[in-house]
Enzyme design. Structure first.
Site, mmCIF file in Angstrom:
data_model
loop_
_atom_site.group_PDB
_atom_site.id
_atom_site.type_symbol
_atom_site.label_atom_id
_atom_site.label_comp_id
_atom_site.label_asym_id
_atom_site.label_seq_id
_atom_site.Cartn_x
_atom_site.Cartn_y
_atom_site.Cartn_z
ATOM 1 C CG ASP A 56 -0.272 -0.226 2.511
ATOM 2 O OD1 ASP A 56 0.879 0.246 2.654
ATOM 3 O OD2 ASP A 56 -0.857 -0.867 3.410
ATOM 4 C CE LYS A 94 -7.164 -1.366 3.403
ATOM 5 N NZ LYS A 94 -7.382 -1.813 4.786
ATOM 6 C CG MET A 97 -3.874 6.731 10.445
ATOM 7 S SD MET A 97 -4.751 5.193 10.042
ATOM 8 C CE MET A 97 -4.764 4.399 11.666
#
Length: 350
Positions: free
Chosen positions: A97, A117, A222
Protein backbone atom coordinates in the site's frame (compact mmCIF):
# COMPACT_ATOMS: atom_id res chain seq x y z
CA UNK A 1 -2.39 -40.15 17.71
CA UNK A 2 -5.45 -38.64 16.05
CA UNK A 3 -4.50 -40.05 12.63
CA UNK A 4 -3.89 -43.50 14.17
CA UNK A 5 -7.35 -43.45 15.71
CA UNK A 6 -8.85 -42.48 12.34
CA UNK A 7 -7.17 -45.50 10.73
CA UNK A 8 -8.61 -47.83 13.38
CA UNK A 9 -12.09 -46.35 12.81
CA UNK A 10 -11.76 -46.90 9.05
CA UNK A 11 -10.87 -50.56 9.57
CA UNK A 12 -13.74 -51.10 11.99
CA UNK A 13 -16.22 -49.42 9.66
CA UNK A 14 -15.00 -51.55 6.75
CA UNK A 15 -15.51 -54.76 8.78
CA UNK A 16 -19.01 -53.68 9.81
CA UNK A 17 -19.82 -52.89 6.17
CA UNK A 18 -18.89 -56.39 4.91
CA UNK A 19 -20.74 -58.02 7.82
CA UNK A 20 -23.85 -56.06 6.94
CA UNK A 21 -23.58 -57.12 3.29
CA UNK A 22 -23.65 -60.79 4.36
CA UNK A 23 -26.61 -60.22 6.69
CA UNK A 24 -28.81 -58.54 4.06
CA UNK A 25 -27.90 -60.97 1.26
CA UNK A 26 -30.65 -63.40 2.29
CA UNK A 27 -33.40 -60.71 2.46
CA UNK A 28 -34.19 -60.74 -1.25
CA UNK A 29 -32.44 -59.14 -4.23
CA UNK A 30 -34.22 -55.75 -4.38
CA UNK A 31 -34.34 -55.26 -0.61
CA UNK A 32 -30.65 -56.02 -0.51
CA UNK A 33 -29.89 -53.46 -3.27
CA UNK A 34 -31.85 -50.69 -1.60
CA UNK A 35 -30.16 -51.16 1.75
CA UNK A 36 -26.71 -51.44 0.24
CA UNK A 37 -27.15 -48.22 -1.78
CA UNK A 38 -28.23 -46.34 1.36
CA UNK A 39 -25.41 -47.83 3.39
CA UNK A 40 -22.82 -47.09 0.71
CA UNK A 41 -23.87 -43.42 0.57
CA UNK A 42 -23.55 -43.09 4.34
CA UNK A 43 -20.10 -44.68 4.32
CA UNK A 44 -18.89 -42.46 1.45
CA UNK A 45 -20.04 -39.27 3.26
CA UNK A 46 -18.48 -40.43 6.50
CA UNK A 47 -15.20 -41.35 4.83
CA UNK A 48 -15.05 -37.96 3.07
CA UNK A 49 -15.60 -36.17 6.38
CA UNK A 50 -12.91 -38.25 8.10
CA UNK A 51 -10.39 -37.60 5.32
CA UNK A 52 -11.01 -33.83 5.42
CA UNK A 53 -10.68 -33.84 9.20
CA UNK A 54 -7.43 -35.76 8.94
CA UNK A 55 -6.08 -33.28 6.36
CA UNK A 56 -6.88 -30.31 8.57
CA UNK A 57 -5.15 -31.95 11.54
CA UNK A 58 -2.08 -32.64 9.40
CA UNK A 59 -2.08 -29.06 8.09
CA UNK A 60 -2.96 -30.05 4.51
CA UNK A 61 -4.48 -26.95 2.88
CA UNK A 62 -5.39 -28.68 -0.39
CA UNK A 63 -2.28 -27.42 -2.11
CA UNK A 64 -2.83 -23.83 -0.94
CA UNK A 65 0.03 -21.40 -0.68
CA UNK A 66 0.79 -19.33 2.38
CA UNK A 67 0.05 -15.72 3.28
CA UNK A 68 2.60 -13.80 5.35
CA UNK A 69 1.71 -10.44 6.87
CA UNK A 70 4.95 -8.46 6.99
CA UNK A 71 5.50 -5.20 8.83
CA UNK A 72 7.46 -2.81 6.60
CA UNK A 73 8.16 -0.37 9.41
CA UNK A 74 7.70 3.42 9.41
CA UNK A 75 9.08 4.06 5.92
CA UNK A 76 12.86 3.69 5.89
CA UNK A 77 13.54 0.34 4.14
CA UNK A 78 16.57 -0.23 6.37
CA UNK A 79 14.21 -0.72 9.32
CA UNK A 80 12.48 -3.82 7.94
CA UNK A 81 13.42 -7.03 9.75
CA UNK A 82 15.65 -9.77 8.33
CA UNK A 83 12.73 -12.20 8.54
CA UNK A 84 10.57 -9.76 6.59
CA UNK A 85 13.21 -9.58 3.85
CA UNK A 86 13.32 -13.37 3.61
CA UNK A 87 9.54 -13.50 3.21
CA UNK A 88 9.70 -10.96 0.37
CA UNK A 89 12.49 -12.88 -1.36
CA UNK A 90 10.41 -16.08 -1.33
CA UNK A 91 7.12 -14.46 -2.36
CA UNK A 92 5.24 -15.07 -5.60
CA UNK A 93 3.11 -11.97 -5.06
CA UNK A 94 3.49 -8.88 -2.85
CA UNK A 95 0.40 -6.86 -1.95
CA UNK A 96 1.52 -3.39 -0.80
CA UNK A 97 0.00 0.00 0.00
CA UNK A 98 0.94 3.68 0.27
CA UNK A 99 3.06 3.23 3.38
CA UNK A 100 5.75 1.17 1.65
CA UNK A 101 8.59 2.07 -0.69
CA UNK A 102 8.07 1.16 -4.36
CA UNK A 103 11.74 1.64 -5.25
CA UNK A 104 12.68 -0.83 -2.52
CA UNK A 105 10.18 -3.36 -3.90
CA UNK A 106 11.81 -3.41 -7.34
CA UNK A 107 14.60 -5.64 -6.04
CA UNK A 108 12.18 -8.55 -5.59
CA UNK A 109 11.06 -10.79 -8.45
CA UNK A 110 7.54 -11.31 -7.10
CA UNK A 111 4.52 -9.76 -8.78
CA UNK A 112 3.67 -6.44 -7.10
CA UNK A 113 0.01 -5.65 -6.46
CA UNK A 114 -0.90 -2.16 -5.24
CA UNK A 115 -3.79 -2.16 -2.77
CA UNK A 116 -3.78 1.40 -1.43
CA UNK A 117 -6.98 2.54 0.25
CA UNK A 118 -8.98 5.66 -0.49
CA UNK A 119 -10.64 7.62 2.25
CA UNK A 120 -14.21 6.59 2.99
CA UNK A 121 -14.00 3.18 1.30
CA UNK A 122 -11.81 1.23 3.71
CA UNK A 123 -14.40 -1.39 4.67
CA UNK A 124 -15.39 -2.41 1.15
CA UNK A 125 -11.79 -2.37 -0.04
CA UNK A 126 -10.68 -4.51 2.90
CA UNK A 127 -13.26 -7.16 2.03
CA UNK A 128 -12.04 -7.15 -1.57
CA UNK A 129 -8.42 -7.38 -0.45
CA UNK A 130 -9.17 -10.35 1.81
CA UNK A 131 -10.72 -12.16 -1.15
CA UNK A 132 -7.77 -11.38 -3.43
CA UNK A 133 -5.28 -12.68 -0.88
CA UNK A 134 -7.30 -15.88 -0.58
CA UNK A 135 -7.55 -16.37 -4.35
CA UNK A 136 -3.79 -16.08 -4.80
CA UNK A 137 -3.10 -18.48 -1.93
CA UNK A 138 -5.68 -20.92 -3.37
CA UNK A 139 -3.60 -21.05 -6.55
CA UNK A 140 -0.63 -22.24 -4.51
CA UNK A 141 1.23 -18.91 -4.41
CA UNK A 142 3.27 -17.68 -1.48
CA UNK A 143 1.79 -14.26 -0.81
CA UNK A 144 3.16 -11.37 1.24
CA UNK A 145 0.84 -8.69 2.51
CA UNK A 146 3.28 -5.85 3.17
CA UNK A 147 1.98 -3.31 5.67
CA UNK A 148 3.39 -0.05 6.94
CA UNK A 149 4.45 -0.16 10.58
CA UNK A 150 3.40 -3.36 12.36
CA UNK A 151 0.70 -5.67 10.95
CA UNK A 152 -1.15 -5.84 14.27
CA UNK A 153 -1.41 -2.14 15.11
CA UNK A 154 -4.15 -0.17 13.31
CA UNK A 155 -3.60 -2.40 10.27
CA UNK A 156 -6.56 -4.82 9.90
CA UNK A 157 -4.19 -7.70 10.60
CA UNK A 158 -6.58 -9.85 12.59
CA UNK A 159 -9.36 -9.36 10.01
CA UNK A 160 -7.13 -10.82 7.31
CA UNK A 161 -5.99 -13.66 9.58
CA UNK A 162 -9.56 -14.69 10.43
CA UNK A 163 -10.71 -14.53 6.80
CA UNK A 164 -7.82 -16.64 5.52
CA UNK A 165 -7.73 -19.20 8.31
CA UNK A 166 -11.47 -19.78 7.98
CA UNK A 167 -10.66 -20.95 4.44
CA UNK A 168 -7.79 -23.23 5.52
CA UNK A 169 -5.02 -20.86 4.39
CA UNK A 170 -1.87 -20.85 6.51
CA UNK A 171 -0.99 -17.39 7.84
CA UNK A 172 2.22 -16.11 9.41
CA UNK A 173 2.85 -12.65 10.87
CA UNK A 174 6.25 -10.96 10.82
CA UNK A 175 6.42 -7.97 13.21
CA UNK A 176 7.45 -4.53 12.03
CA UNK A 177 8.67 -1.34 13.71
CA UNK A 178 5.62 0.79 14.44
CA UNK A 179 5.86 4.48 13.55
CA UNK A 180 5.26 5.36 17.19
CA UNK A 181 8.33 3.46 18.36
CA UNK A 182 10.39 4.86 15.48
CA UNK A 183 9.30 8.40 16.39
CA UNK A 184 10.48 7.91 19.97
CA UNK A 185 13.89 6.65 18.91
CA UNK A 186 14.54 9.03 16.03
CA UNK A 187 13.45 12.15 17.93
CA UNK A 188 14.95 10.85 21.19
CA UNK A 189 11.66 11.31 23.02
CA UNK A 190 11.21 8.46 25.51
CA UNK A 191 7.71 7.03 25.63
CA UNK A 192 8.31 6.22 29.29
CA UNK A 193 10.79 7.84 31.68
CA UNK A 194 11.53 7.23 35.32
CA UNK A 195 9.71 9.72 37.51
CA UNK A 196 7.87 11.30 34.58
CA UNK A 197 5.96 8.75 32.52
CA UNK A 198 5.11 5.18 33.47
CA UNK A 199 2.41 4.44 30.90
CA UNK A 200 1.80 4.90 27.19
CA UNK A 201 -1.26 4.47 24.98
CA UNK A 202 -1.63 4.13 21.21
CA UNK A 203 -4.82 5.81 20.04
CA UNK A 204 -6.69 6.07 16.74
CA UNK A 205 -6.80 9.76 15.93
CA UNK A 206 -10.14 9.93 14.17
CA UNK A 207 -13.71 8.79 14.59
CA UNK A 208 -16.95 10.05 16.08
CA UNK A 209 -15.51 10.11 19.60
CA UNK A 210 -11.83 10.81 20.21
CA UNK A 211 -10.50 8.65 23.03
CA UNK A 212 -8.30 10.13 25.77
CA UNK A 213 -6.81 7.21 27.75
CA UNK A 214 -5.51 7.87 31.22
CA UNK A 215 -1.86 7.32 30.28
CA UNK A 216 1.18 9.55 30.75
CA UNK A 217 2.16 9.48 27.08
CA UNK A 218 -0.32 9.35 24.20
CA UNK A 219 0.40 8.60 20.56
CA UNK A 220 -2.36 9.44 18.09
CA UNK A 221 -2.25 7.71 14.71
CA UNK A 222 -3.98 9.02 11.57
CA UNK A 223 -5.25 12.16 13.28
CA UNK A 224 -4.04 14.86 10.91
CA UNK A 225 -7.49 16.17 10.05
CA UNK A 226 -8.58 15.98 13.68
CA UNK A 227 -5.84 17.91 15.48
CA UNK A 228 -8.30 20.40 16.95
CA UNK A 229 -10.79 17.70 17.98
CA UNK A 230 -8.03 15.72 19.72
CA UNK A 231 -6.84 18.78 21.65
CA UNK A 232 -10.36 19.72 22.72
CA UNK A 233 -11.02 16.16 23.91
CA UNK A 234 -7.77 16.18 25.90
CA UNK A 235 -8.60 19.49 27.55
CA UNK A 236 -12.10 18.29 28.42
CA UNK A 237 -10.61 15.15 29.99
CA UNK A 238 -8.44 17.22 32.30
CA UNK A 239 -5.13 17.57 30.47
CA UNK A 240 -3.33 20.81 31.13
CA UNK A 241 -3.20 23.31 28.26
CA UNK A 242 0.57 23.50 28.86
CA UNK A 243 1.10 19.79 28.16
CA UNK A 244 3.81 19.49 25.48
CA UNK A 245 2.87 17.96 22.15
CA UNK A 246 4.49 17.36 18.78
CA UNK A 247 3.20 16.69 15.29
CA UNK A 248 5.60 14.47 13.35
CA UNK A 249 5.34 13.70 9.64
CA UNK A 250 7.13 11.18 7.43
CA UNK A 251 8.76 9.39 10.35
CA UNK A 252 12.16 7.85 9.44
CA UNK A 253 12.23 9.38 5.94
CA UNK A 254 14.60 12.17 4.78
CA UNK A 255 11.57 14.49 4.78
CA UNK A 256 10.78 13.78 8.45
CA UNK A 257 9.57 16.92 10.20
CA UNK A 258 8.49 17.69 13.75
CA UNK A 259 6.51 20.69 14.96
CA UNK A 260 6.51 21.24 18.72
CA UNK A 261 3.61 22.92 20.45
CA UNK A 262 1.19 22.46 23.38
CA UNK A 263 -2.25 20.95 23.80
CA UNK A 264 -3.68 24.41 24.43
CA UNK A 265 -2.34 25.79 21.15
CA UNK A 266 -3.77 22.84 19.25
CA UNK A 267 -7.31 23.60 20.40
CA UNK A 268 -7.83 25.86 17.37
CA UNK A 269 -5.21 24.45 15.02
CA UNK A 270 -5.09 23.15 11.47
CA UNK A 271 -2.33 20.89 10.17
CA UNK A 272 -2.49 19.73 6.56
CA UNK A 273 0.58 17.52 6.17
CA UNK A 274 0.21 13.73 6.21
CA UNK A 275 0.87 11.08 7.35
CA UNK A 276 1.24 12.54 10.84
CA UNK A 277 1.71 11.17 14.33
CA UNK A 278 0.75 13.28 17.33
CA UNK A 279 2.61 12.63 20.56
CA UNK A 280 1.33 14.18 23.79
CA UNK A 281 2.90 14.12 27.23
CA UNK A 282 5.52 15.61 29.51
CA UNK A 283 8.19 13.47 27.83
CA UNK A 284 7.89 15.66 24.72
CA UNK A 285 9.43 18.43 26.80
CA UNK A 286 12.86 16.84 26.48
CA UNK A 287 13.01 18.00 22.87
CA UNK A 288 10.37 20.74 22.75
CA UNK A 289 12.54 23.56 24.11
CA UNK A 290 15.66 23.04 21.96
CA UNK A 291 13.49 22.52 18.86
CA UNK A 292 10.69 24.97 19.56
CA UNK A 293 10.89 26.47 16.08
CA UNK A 294 9.65 29.89 15.07
CA UNK A 295 6.08 31.09 15.45
CA UNK A 296 4.92 33.96 13.27
CA UNK A 297 2.09 36.21 14.40
CA UNK A 298 0.73 37.13 11.03
CA UNK A 299 0.33 40.80 10.21
CA UNK A 300 -0.55 42.30 6.86
CA UNK A 301 2.77 41.74 5.11
CA UNK A 302 4.52 39.00 3.21
CA UNK A 303 7.38 37.19 4.92
CA UNK A 304 9.69 34.27 4.12
CA UNK A 305 7.84 31.17 5.32
CA UNK A 306 10.83 28.86 4.95
CA UNK A 307 12.05 29.72 8.45
CA UNK A 308 8.63 29.44 10.09
CA UNK A 309 6.88 26.33 11.37
CA UNK A 310 3.83 27.89 13.08
CA UNK A 311 1.64 30.83 12.09
CA UNK A 312 -0.78 32.41 14.55
CA UNK A 313 -3.85 34.32 13.37
CA UNK A 314 -5.74 36.79 15.54
CA UNK A 315 -8.89 37.25 13.46
CA UNK A 316 -10.77 35.96 10.40
CA UNK A 317 -9.75 39.11 8.50
CA UNK A 318 -6.05 38.32 9.03
CA UNK A 319 -6.69 34.89 7.54
CA UNK A 320 -8.29 36.40 4.46
CA UNK A 321 -5.34 38.73 4.01
CA UNK A 322 -2.95 35.82 4.34
CA UNK A 323 -4.85 33.85 1.70
CA UNK A 324 -4.79 36.84 -0.63
CA UNK A 325 -1.03 37.28 -0.26
CA UNK A 326 0.02 33.65 -0.51
CA UNK A 327 -2.84 32.26 -2.60
CA UNK A 328 -2.36 28.48 -2.73
CA UNK A 329 1.38 28.65 -2.08
CA UNK A 330 1.19 27.69 1.60
CA UNK A 331 3.52 24.88 2.74
CA UNK A 332 1.60 21.96 4.23
CA UNK A 333 4.22 21.54 6.96
CA UNK A 334 3.02 24.76 8.64
CA UNK A 335 0.93 24.51 11.79
CA UNK A 336 -1.83 27.12 11.55
CA UNK A 337 -3.07 28.44 14.91
CA UNK A 338 -6.18 30.48 15.66
CA UNK A 339 -7.20 32.40 18.75
CA UNK A 340 -10.89 31.50 18.64
CA UNK A 341 -13.49 29.34 16.91
CA UNK A 342 -14.39 31.92 14.26
CA UNK A 343 -10.76 32.35 13.23
CA UNK A 344 -10.32 28.59 13.30
CA UNK A 345 -13.22 28.20 10.86
CA UNK A 346 -11.42 30.62 8.55
CA UNK A 347 -8.04 28.86 8.60
CA UNK A 348 -9.80 25.52 8.02
CA UNK A 349 -10.52 26.78 4.50
CA UNK A 350 -6.88 27.47 3.63
Amino acid sequence: MFNYELSIMNCELSNHYHSYVINVANQGYWACCRKLIILQTVFIDLATFMNKTSNIIKGDSRGYGKVTLVGFGPGDPDLITVKGLKALENADAIFYDDLTNEEFLRRFEAEKVYVGKRSGKHSAEQDELNQRLYERAAKGDNVVRLKGGDPMLFAHGREEIDFLKSRSVEVEVVPGVSSGFALASLLQIPLTHRGLARSVAFVLGHGQKIQTPNADTLLYYMGGAYVSSIAKALLESGRSADTPAALVTNVSLPSQNAVYTTVGDLRYAVFRDTPVLIIVGEVVGFEAEPHAGKTLLFVDEKVDLSEVDKIRFSSPSSVETFRHIYSDDVPKRLLLLASDQETFDAISKI
